[in-house]
Design a protein around this motif. Structure first.
Motif, PDB file in Angstrom:
ATOM      1  N   UNK A  21       0.848  -1.181   0.000  1.00 40.06           N
ATOM      2  CA  UNK A  21       0.000   0.000   0.000  1.00 40.06           C
ATOM      3  C   UNK A  21       0.890   1.240   0.000  1.00 40.06           C
ATOM      4  N   UNK A  23      -0.516   4.256  -0.964  1.00 36.05           N
ATOM      5  CA  UNK A  23      -1.482   5.288  -1.329  1.00 36.05           C
ATOM      6  C   UNK A  23      -1.371   6.559  -0.496  1.00 36.05           C
ATOM      7  N   UNK A  24      -0.403   6.622   0.375  1.00 34.71           N
ATOM      8  CA  UNK A  24      -0.171   7.898   1.061  1.00 34.71           C
ATOM      9  C   UNK A  24       0.695   8.835   0.232  1.00 34.71           C
ATOM     10  N   UNK A  27      -0.753   6.554  -5.109  1.00 35.41           N
ATOM     11  CA  UNK A  27      -1.955   6.260  -5.887  1.00 35.41           C
ATOM     12  C   UNK A  27      -3.284   6.460  -5.147  1.00 35.41           C
ATOM     13  N   UNK A  28      -3.281   7.454  -4.285  1.00 36.36           N
ATOM     14  CA  UNK A  28      -4.550   7.913  -3.685  1.00 36.36           C
ATOM     15  C   UNK A  28      -4.298   9.356  -3.226  1.00 36.36           C
ATOM     16  N   UNK A  29      -3.409   9.500  -2.253  1.00 36.68           N
ATOM     17  CA  UNK A  29      -2.792  10.801  -2.015  1.00 36.68           C
ATOM     18  C   UNK A  29      -1.497  10.805  -2.838  1.00 36.68           C
ATOM     19  N   UNK A  30      -1.260  11.905  -3.548  1.00 37.26           N
ATOM     20  CA  UNK A  30      -0.076  11.970  -4.406  1.00 37.26           C
ATOM     21  C   UNK A  30       0.878  13.028  -3.889  1.00 37.26           C
TER      22      UNK A  30
ATOM     23  N   UNK B  77      -2.014  16.116  -4.077  1.00 33.43           N
ATOM     24  CA  UNK B  77      -3.292  15.808  -4.732  1.00 33.43           C
ATOM     25  C   UNK B  77      -3.878  14.573  -4.065  1.00 33.43           C
ATOM     26  N   UNK B 114      -5.841  11.484   5.145  1.00 32.98           N
ATOM     27  CA  UNK B 114      -5.148  12.250   4.099  1.00 32.98           C
ATOM     28  C   UNK B 114      -5.674  13.683   3.981  1.00 32.98           C
TER      29      UNK B 114
END
Lengths: 190, 190
Positions: A21, A23-24, A27-30, B77, B114
């Motif tokens: 994971x 995504x931080x 690929x969720x938060x960028x 983002x 996030x």
């Protein structure tokens, strides 16, 4: 890529033996500065192969494709779309893709006219696991009679089959970070 | 925005009375220089409101969100994800969204951590039609107790309800191009 490896070590999380994971930051938060660094690094490697189009797949490949295309001199990006939209395209090139994380099979497509015959295509994606997304994009390149110049990946999970399959086929594959294993809940970067 | 209006006039296609196809430059094939121009224009308008996070929704909002965040000084983002992934998030903030083009209803979510409480959030999306995607993102902002500083849109379809609904609520809405009507198959830009 040093900064990406550091981010994976500090903020990546292993779930079970196969899911990572990130995504931080990916690929969720960028993390925007990192994303632009990653794009520059892919562009630096692939520029000598003179790509004219970056091809990726929705959704999480789009961000890295944009920064890579920007660093390659603002070449166009095309993202393969999942099907079943109402405003159907006229001439779609399609391929099947099985999602590792979603555990489903779906069709993705690209409007044929957006990839001209003989154009030089660079495939970009955030992750390479079992290689199904990459294989679908390769199929699209083949069906459009364009020329695949390489495959640029953010994070390669080397303990799954995708990278090996692509390298065995002689593909010009370059990954910014390579994960060799998940051991006791720890992510082992090369 | 001059360049975007020109692109819509030259390459946009009207389908029926309500669908505008701009996938040759915005949401399938992406014209990268235009995308960066659009990001700069949104950033120019919203910079005084000091956004700290750009929030968008997968898939086609991601590209414009990235270039806007870049032009705002590389702020992060976050893109709301469609649900039903295997690696479930721990604490998801969710909202329902009805897709105008896909004619379906689905749930989107953002990992709560996030979007810190009180952070200043700018919503960005490529299109504004009936406003359902924007309303879902607004709901996410409310649920995270963060502060919505504005909504930046690539193309607003002013003849649908979304823009009016948001402006009636007093939202700080700014669109780079506004389409007033489709008349006899022609796209009428303001």
């Amino acid at each position: 890529m040093e900064a990406l490896n550091k981010m994976i070590q500090e903020h990546g999380r292993a779930i079970g033996n196969d899911i990572i994971k990130v995504d931080s930051f990916l690929n969720h938060r960028i993390d925007t500065p990192l994303l632009f660094d990653m794009g520059r690094s892919l562009a630096c490697y692939f520029a000598p192969f003179k790509p004219e189009i970056v091809l990726t797949i929705e959704a999480s490949g789009i961000a890295l494709a944009i920064t890579t295309a920007h660093a390659l001199g603002d070449i166009p990006v095309i993202f393969a779309k999942k099907s079943n939209v109402v405003n159907k395209f006229s001439d779609m090139v399609q391929a099947e893709v099985r999602s590792f994380t979603r555990r489903d099979v779906h069709s993705v497509g690209v409007e044929r006219t957006y990839i001209p015959v003989n154009s030089r295509v660079l495939i970009v994606d955030d992750f390479l696991a079992d290689g199904c997304a990459a294989e679908a994009l390769i199929s699209i390149v083949e069906q459009t009679h364009s020329k695949l110049v390489g495959i640029g990946i953010g994070i390669e999970k080397n303990f799954q089959q995708g990278a090996k399959k692509l390298r065995d086929k002689g593909m010009n594959l370059f990954s910014l970070a390579i994960i060799d294993a998940i051991e006791d809940g720890q992510i082992v970067c090369r």
